[in-house]
Write a protein that holds these residues in place. Structure first.
Motif, mmCIF file in Angstrom:
data_model
loop_
_atom_site.group_PDB
_atom_site.id
_atom_site.type_symbol
_atom_site.label_atom_id
_atom_site.label_comp_id
_atom_site.label_asym_id
_atom_site.label_seq_id
_atom_site.Cartn_x
_atom_site.Cartn_y
_atom_site.Cartn_z
ATOM 1 N N GLY A 5 0.819 -1.215 0.000
ATOM 2 C CA GLY A 5 0.000 0.000 0.000
ATOM 3 C C GLY A 5 0.844 1.253 0.000
ATOM 4 N N TRP A 6 1.925 1.265 0.796
ATOM 5 C CA TRP A 6 2.818 2.429 0.827
ATOM 6 C C TRP A 6 3.508 2.618 -0.520
ATOM 7 N N ILE A 7 3.880 1.525 -1.169
ATOM 8 C CA ILE A 7 4.536 1.636 -2.477
ATOM 9 C C ILE A 7 3.572 2.200 -3.505
ATOM 10 N N VAL A 8 2.359 1.659 -3.551
ATOM 11 C CA VAL A 8 1.352 2.163 -4.508
ATOM 12 C C VAL A 8 1.050 3.632 -4.220
ATOM 13 N N LEU A 9 0.826 3.943 -2.958
ATOM 14 C CA LEU A 9 0.552 5.329 -2.570
ATOM 15 C C LEU A 9 1.723 6.221 -2.957
ATOM 16 N N GLY A 10 2.944 5.764 -2.705
ATOM 17 C CA GLY A 10 4.132 6.544 -3.035
ATOM 18 C C GLY A 10 4.281 6.794 -4.520
ATOM 19 N N LEU A 11 3.982 5.804 -5.332
ATOM 20 C CA LEU A 11 4.062 5.986 -6.781
ATOM 21 C C LEU A 11 3.072 7.042 -7.254
ATOM 22 N N ILE A 12 1.877 6.991 -6.703
ATOM 23 C CA ILE A 12 0.845 7.955 -7.106
ATOM 24 C C ILE A 12 1.192 9.355 -6.622
ATOM 25 N N VAL A 13 1.558 9.493 -5.349
ATOM 26 C CA VAL A 13 1.866 10.838 -4.848
ATOM 27 C C VAL A 13 3.184 11.356 -5.407
ATOM 28 N N GLY A 14 4.076 10.471 -5.819
ATOM 29 C CA GLY A 14 5.291 10.914 -6.505
ATOM 30 C C GLY A 14 4.952 11.603 -7.821
ATOM 31 N N ALA A 15 4.020 11.019 -8.559
ATOM 32 C CA ALA A 15 3.567 11.644 -9.806
ATOM 33 C C ALA A 15 2.837 12.955 -9.517
ATOM 34 N N LEU A 16 2.032 12.988 -8.450
ATOM 35 C CA LEU A 16 1.343 14.233 -8.070
ATOM 36 C C LEU A 16 2.334 15.306 -7.643
ATOM 37 N N GLY A 23 9.211 21.075 -13.376
ATOM 38 C CA GLY A 23 10.583 21.478 -13.636
ATOM 39 C C GLY A 23 11.384 20.265 -14.051
ATOM 40 N N LYS A 24 12.614 20.531 -14.409
ATOM 41 C CA LYS A 24 13.471 19.459 -14.880
ATOM 42 C C LYS A 24 14.117 18.760 -13.694
ATOM 43 N N ASP A 25 13.878 17.474 -13.596
ATOM 44 C CA ASP A 25 14.483 16.663 -12.544
ATOM 45 C C ASP A 25 15.502 15.726 -13.171
ATOM 46 N N PRO A 26 16.704 15.687 -12.614
ATOM 47 C CA PRO A 26 17.647 14.669 -13.079
ATOM 48 C C PRO A 26 17.095 13.286 -12.728
ATOM 49 N N GLY A 27 17.063 12.403 -13.683
ATOM 50 C CA GLY A 27 16.550 11.065 -13.420
ATOM 51 C C GLY A 27 15.164 10.841 -13.978
ATOM 52 N N GLY A 28 14.411 11.875 -14.225
ATOM 53 C CA GLY A 28 13.104 11.735 -14.839
ATOM 54 C C GLY A 28 12.017 11.258 -13.902
ATOM 55 N N ILE A 29 10.935 10.787 -14.493
ATOM 56 C CA ILE A 29 9.732 10.439 -13.745
ATOM 57 C C ILE A 29 9.941 9.192 -12.883
ATOM 58 N N ILE A 30 10.801 8.277 -13.307
ATOM 59 C CA ILE A 30 11.047 7.069 -12.514
ATOM 60 C C ILE A 30 11.675 7.432 -11.176
ATOM 61 N N VAL A 31 12.698 8.278 -11.201
ATOM 62 C CA VAL A 31 13.340 8.722 -9.957
ATOM 63 C C VAL A 31 12.346 9.504 -9.114
ATOM 64 N N THR A 32 11.532 10.341 -9.747
ATOM 65 C CA THR A 32 10.536 11.116 -9.018
ATOM 66 C C THR A 32 9.535 10.202 -8.329
ATOM 67 N N MET A 33 9.123 9.133 -8.987
ATOM 68 C CA MET A 33 8.174 8.208 -8.374
ATOM 69 C C MET A 33 8.828 7.413 -7.242
ATOM 70 N N ILE A 34 10.100 7.065 -7.390
ATOM 71 C CA ILE A 34 10.811 6.405 -6.290
ATOM 72 C C ILE A 34 10.918 7.359 -5.106
ATOM 73 N N LEU A 35 11.204 8.619 -5.388
ATOM 74 C CA LEU A 35 11.227 9.621 -4.323
ATOM 75 C C LEU A 35 9.845 9.756 -3.686
ATOM 76 N N GLY A 36 8.804 9.552 -4.475
ATOM 77 C CA GLY A 36 7.445 9.567 -3.937
ATOM 78 C C GLY A 36 7.215 8.452 -2.932
#
Length: 91
Positions: A5-16, A23-36
């Motif tokens: 549940g935390w992983i799914v929630l994190g992926l969604i809120v990472g995209a949000l 802005g431009k993030d090094p690493g792209g959307i995958i890194v952003t979702m992991i950060l989520g």
């Protein structure tokens, strides 16, 4: 709430978080979702220790989503500051 549940929630809120902080993030959307995902865990810790919520058990609770999004925004902001500083110093 379980780890899945935390992983799914994190992926969604990472995209949000990416939508809220464009802005431009090094690493792209995958890194952003992991950060989520990391941010969702951070939001859970904030809820547990700061607001004394005793853990976030309800996946559909506004407080769960709000704290996960807050944690994701914090982690994304810190990541941008650290990586941005490295990019400026090495470029």
């Amino acid at each position: 709430m379980g780890i899945i549940g935390w992983i799914v929630l994190g992926l969604i809120v990472g995209a949000l978080a990416k939508l809220i902080m464009p802005g431009k993030d090094p690493g792209g959307i995958i890194v952003t979702m992991i950060l989520g995902v990391v941010g969702a865990f951070l939001g859970g810790l904030i809820g547990q220790y700061v607001f004394n919520m005793g853990g976030l058990q309800n996946f559909w609770s506004w407080s769960t989503w709000g704290l996960a999004l807050l944690g994701s925004l914090i982690v994304l902001g810190v990541y941008r500051v650290i990586v941005g500083r490295k990019a400026v110093s090495s470029g």
